[in-house]
Write an enzyme that holds these catalytic residues in place. Structure first.
Site, mmCIF file in Angstrom:
data_model
loop_
_atom_site.group_PDB
_atom_site.id
_atom_site.type_symbol
_atom_site.label_atom_id
_atom_site.label_comp_id
_atom_site.label_asym_id
_atom_site.label_seq_id
_atom_site.Cartn_x
_atom_site.Cartn_y
_atom_site.Cartn_z
ATOM 1 N N ASP A 14 14.497 -37.750 40.915
ATOM 2 C CA ASP A 14 13.846 -37.026 42.009
ATOM 3 C C ASP A 14 13.986 -35.514 41.841
ATOM 4 O O ASP A 14 13.135 -34.745 42.283
ATOM 5 C CB ASP A 14 14.405 -37.486 43.353
ATOM 6 N N ARG A 37 10.125 -34.518 53.181
ATOM 7 C CA ARG A 37 11.302 -35.106 52.517
ATOM 8 C C ARG A 37 11.968 -34.012 51.674
ATOM 9 O O ARG A 37 11.261 -33.216 51.052
ATOM 10 C CB ARG A 37 10.906 -36.309 51.639
ATOM 11 N N GLY A 69 8.280 -42.071 46.107
ATOM 12 C CA GLY A 69 8.400 -41.826 44.667
ATOM 13 C C GLY A 69 8.022 -40.369 44.421
ATOM 14 O O GLY A 69 6.999 -39.894 44.935
ATOM 15 N N ASN A 79 18.771 -39.092 41.729
ATOM 16 C CA ASN A 79 17.851 -40.225 41.764
ATOM 17 C C ASN A 79 18.336 -41.172 42.869
ATOM 18 O O ASN A 79 19.348 -40.910 43.543
ATOM 19 C CB ASN A 79 17.797 -40.932 40.401
ATOM 20 N N LYS A 80 17.616 -42.247 43.043
ATOM 21 C CA LYS A 80 17.903 -43.193 44.133
ATOM 22 C C LYS A 80 19.382 -43.558 44.196
ATOM 23 O O LYS A 80 20.024 -43.762 43.166
ATOM 24 C CB LYS A 80 17.031 -44.442 43.919
ATOM 25 N N GLN A 88 13.384 -51.069 46.920
ATOM 26 C CA GLN A 88 12.202 -50.710 46.108
ATOM 27 C C GLN A 88 12.137 -51.526 44.820
ATOM 28 O O GLN A 88 11.050 -51.758 44.284
ATOM 29 C CB GLN A 88 12.230 -49.211 45.759
HETATM 30 O O1 MRU Z 1 13.050 -42.851 48.284
HETATM 31 P P1 MRU Z 1 12.021 -43.036 47.207
HETATM 32 O O2 MRU Z 1 11.544 -44.443 47.070
HETATM 33 O O3 MRU Z 1 10.916 -42.020 47.315
HETATM 34 O O4 MRU Z 1 12.838 -42.670 45.899
HETATM 35 C C1 MRU Z 1 12.290 -42.816 44.625
HETATM 36 C C2 MRU Z 1 13.338 -42.865 43.602
HETATM 37 O O5 MRU Z 1 14.417 -42.360 43.767
HETATM 38 C C3 MRU Z 1 13.018 -43.561 42.359
HETATM 39 O O6 MRU Z 1 14.210 -44.041 41.832
HETATM 40 C C4 MRU Z 1 12.414 -42.788 41.284
HETATM 41 O O7 MRU Z 1 13.168 -42.911 40.159
HETATM 42 C C5 MRU Z 1 12.268 -41.381 41.432
HETATM 43 S S1 MRU Z 1 10.660 -41.127 41.896
HETATM 44 C C6 MRU Z 1 9.837 -41.230 40.413
#
Ligand code: MRU
Length: 351
Positions: free
Chosen positions: A237, A91, A52, A247-248, A196
């Protein structure tokens, strides 16, 4: 946040160690990791024991404070440069990570001597964690104004308190609305491949006493088209200067379907997620993860062991981009600690 009635942050620092909720075991076990040095923190970010955008930003900030503590007098700045790079390389997509590492590093470089550099590293890292909590709480207050009693809200992945030090971004308005006495129902996308939504958001919503249903990622369009979703809200992100938002993986298609069905689609993120140096979404680096995550699944056995199983046949191949970019045109508004802005106004809003 409260877990089983006890207050926690997702990541914190205690006696030089970084402590965090181990998100690799949730929701089957609740374990606190104690990480003695910045190398262990970097590993925890890579393994996604902490994940996150906000939470990895805070973890990396504390990791930088550990770098400052660990660095020997002789070769102090070489050690700092090495540790900074190690944390930055964990990351690639979440802007909060780069923001936090740079902020601690800059403060150390401005210090008049090594003793002072160690002190400010700790102070600035703690400031980043505390600001993250305050920003998310403020996002909750602004976002809750958009939520009517009885609202049915779709979210993707986990942008709750586990994705930050506390409160969360996309889920903070829901938590605030609930505290205001409003009834809210959440459609919680499972969010393959790491799920998640299923393992983290559903667990958080249970801790908060909020009604929800986990849905298969493919089911969001079905519920939106039926008129079962009042609006959608996700985290981010990285937000580019023109409002395009990474975002994800899967967020983009949810935004397009919401647009097609005239459903408002909001992004919630603190200003630390905005990268004004990045002009548009096509310049955001997108992490591609192991194909094993797509070809298998993680779960718990009858005797409580968290393990992975193979779904595909042994020779199968996969692609696994961890994020996608939603063009600004599909985003109704971006909720930051400053309020709700149109994506094209985000640059002016935070400057
Ligand atoms: O790969 P992750 O679990 O770190 O990614 C997190 C995300 O993309 C979440 O959707 C989130 O919206 C962004 S982090 C606040």
């Amino acid at each position: 946040m409260q877990v089983n009635g006890k207050p926690y942050r997702t990541v914190w620092m205690e006696d030089g160690a970084v402590k965090m909720i181990n998100q690799l075991l949730l929701p089957h076990a609740f374990e606190i990791l104690k990480l003695p040095d910045h190398r262990a923190v970097a590993e925890a970010i890579i393994s996604m024991a902490v994940r996150g955008a906000g939470a990895i930003g805070v973890a990396a900030a504390y990791g930088m404070a550990q770098v400052a503590r660990e660095a020997p007098e002789q070769g102090f700045w070489d050690y700092v440069a090495d540790g900074t790079l190690r944390l930055q390389k964990t990351r690639p997509t979440a802007q909060n990570l780069f923001y936090a590492v740079k902020k601690v590093n800059d403060a150390m470089r401005d210090a008049p001597n090594i003793k002072e550099a160690r002190r400010v590293a700790q102070e600035v890292a703690q400031g980043i964690a505390d600001a993250d909590v305050a920003q998310c709480e403020s996002i909750g207050c602004h976002g809750a104004k958009l939520i009517k009693n009885g609202a049915r809200i779709l979210t993707h992945c986990n942008a709750g308190w586990l994705a930050f030090a506390d409160w969360g971004s996309a889920l903070a308005p829901i938590y605030r609305a609930k505290r205001q006495g409003k009834d809210v129902f959440v459609f919680c996308d499972e969010t393959r491949p790491r799920c998640q939504g299923t393992i983290l958001t559903a667990w958080e919503l249970d801790q908060e006493g909020i009604d929800y249903a986990v849905i298969a990622d493919n089911a969001a369009g079905y519920f939106m088209h039926r008129g079962d979703v009042d609006f959608a809200i996700t985290g981010a992100d990285r937000i580019a200067a023109n409002g395009d938002t990474a975002n994800k993986i899967g967020t983009y298609e949810k935004a397009v379907i919401a647009h097609e069905n005239h459903i408002p689609f909001y992004i919630a993120a603190p200003s630390t997620t905005i990268d004004l140096k990045c002009p548009s979404g096509d310049r955001i680096p997108i992490e591609e993860r192991s194909e094993e995550e797509v070809l298998g699944a993680i779960g718990v056995t009858d005797n409580g062991i968290v393990t992975s199983v193979r779904i595909a046949h042994k020779e199968a191949h996969a692609r696994n981009p961890a994020f996608d970019v939603t063009p600004a045109q599909y985003i109704t508004g971006i909720i930051t600690e400053y309020g709700v802005s149109k994506p094209e106004e985000i640059r002016e809003r935070i400057q």
